[in-house]
Design a protein around this motif. Structure first.
Motif, PDB file in Angstrom:
ATOM      1  N   LYS A 208     -31.228  21.469 -15.890  1.00 13.33           N
ATOM      2  CA  LYS A 208     -30.336  21.332 -14.737  1.00 13.33           C
ATOM      3  C   LYS A 208     -28.986  20.751 -15.167  1.00 13.33           C
ATOM      4  O   LYS A 208     -27.940  21.214 -14.732  1.00 13.33           O
ATOM      5  N   HIS A 209     -29.014  19.745 -16.049  1.00 13.07           N
ATOM      6  CA  HIS A 209     -27.783  19.155 -16.573  1.00 13.07           C
ATOM      7  C   HIS A 209     -26.937  20.224 -17.256  1.00 13.07           C
ATOM      8  O   HIS A 209     -25.732  20.317 -17.027  1.00 13.07           O
ATOM      9  N   GLN A 210     -27.559  21.032 -18.097  1.00 15.36           N
ATOM     10  CA  GLN A 210     -26.813  22.057 -18.827  1.00 15.36           C
ATOM     11  C   GLN A 210     -26.220  23.098 -17.882  1.00 15.36           C
ATOM     12  O   GLN A 210     -25.098  23.540 -18.089  1.00 15.36           O
ATOM     13  N   GLU A 211     -26.959  23.474 -16.845  1.00 10.66           N
ATOM     14  CA  GLU A 211     -26.430  24.419 -15.855  1.00 10.66           C
ATOM     15  C   GLU A 211     -25.193  23.861 -15.170  1.00 10.66           C
ATOM     16  O   GLU A 211     -24.188  24.537 -15.016  1.00 10.66           O
ATOM     17  N   ILE A 212     -25.273  22.601 -14.739  1.00 12.50           N
ATOM     18  CA  ILE A 212     -24.190  21.995 -13.971  1.00 12.50           C
ATOM     19  C   ILE A 212     -23.011  21.608 -14.862  1.00 12.50           C
ATOM     20  O   ILE A 212     -21.860  21.911 -14.553  1.00 12.50           O
ATOM     21  N   ALA A 213     -23.280  20.954 -15.974  1.00 11.68           N
ATOM     22  CA  ALA A 213     -22.209  20.405 -16.803  1.00 11.68           C
ATOM     23  C   ALA A 213     -21.562  21.426 -17.739  1.00 11.68           C
ATOM     24  O   ALA A 213     -20.375  21.320 -18.025  1.00 11.68           O
TER      25      ALA A 213
ATOM     26  N   PHE B  38     -22.164  27.980  -5.897  1.00 11.09           N
ATOM     27  CA  PHE B  38     -23.074  26.890  -6.237  1.00 11.09           C
ATOM     28  C   PHE B  38     -23.147  26.733  -7.742  1.00 11.09           C
ATOM     29  O   PHE B  38     -22.967  27.686  -8.493  1.00 11.09           O
ATOM     30  N   ASN B  39     -23.445  25.494  -8.178  1.00 13.08           N
ATOM     31  CA  ASN B  39     -23.540  25.207  -9.605  1.00 13.08           C
ATOM     32  C   ASN B  39     -24.820  25.735 -10.231  1.00 13.08           C
ATOM     33  O   ASN B  39     -24.854  26.033 -11.416  1.00 13.08           O
ATOM     34  N   THR B  40     -25.896  25.847  -9.459  1.00  9.74           N
ATOM     35  CA  THR B  40     -27.174  26.279 -10.012  1.00  9.74           C
ATOM     36  C   THR B  40     -27.806  27.361  -9.149  1.00  9.74           C
ATOM     37  O   THR B  40     -27.531  27.475  -7.955  1.00  9.74           O
ATOM     38  N   GLN B  41     -28.700  28.134  -9.773  1.00  5.97           N
ATOM     39  CA  GLN B  41     -29.449  29.147  -9.038  1.00  5.97           C
ATOM     40  C   GLN B  41     -30.355  28.491  -8.004  1.00  5.97           C
ATOM     41  O   GLN B  41     -30.577  29.043  -6.934  1.00  5.97           O
TER      42      GLN B  41
END
Length: 62
Positions: A28-33, A48-51
């Protein structure tokens, strides 16, 4: 140290060194950051930042 942080249950992000407690949080961190691509709702155009965030949004977007 490689992928692992201070103890064997912590994982370290290869890109920025952030230490996270498990693989799901690391993902999740890698998806967002670090993922510059945003997920976009086809109905209303909200990004959105993530799926996962997009999936939750779709339940209420009509």
């Amino acid at each position: 140290m490689g992928l692992f942080g201070r103890n064997k249950n912590e994982l370290k992000c290869k890109k920025c060194g952030t230490v996270l407690s498990d693989s799901e949080r690391l993902k999740k961190h890698q998806e967002i950051a670090h993922n510059k691509k945003k997920e976009k709702c086809r109905v209303c155009g909200t990004e959105f930042n993530t799926q996962e965030d997009l999936r939750k949004h779709k339940k209420n977007c009509k």
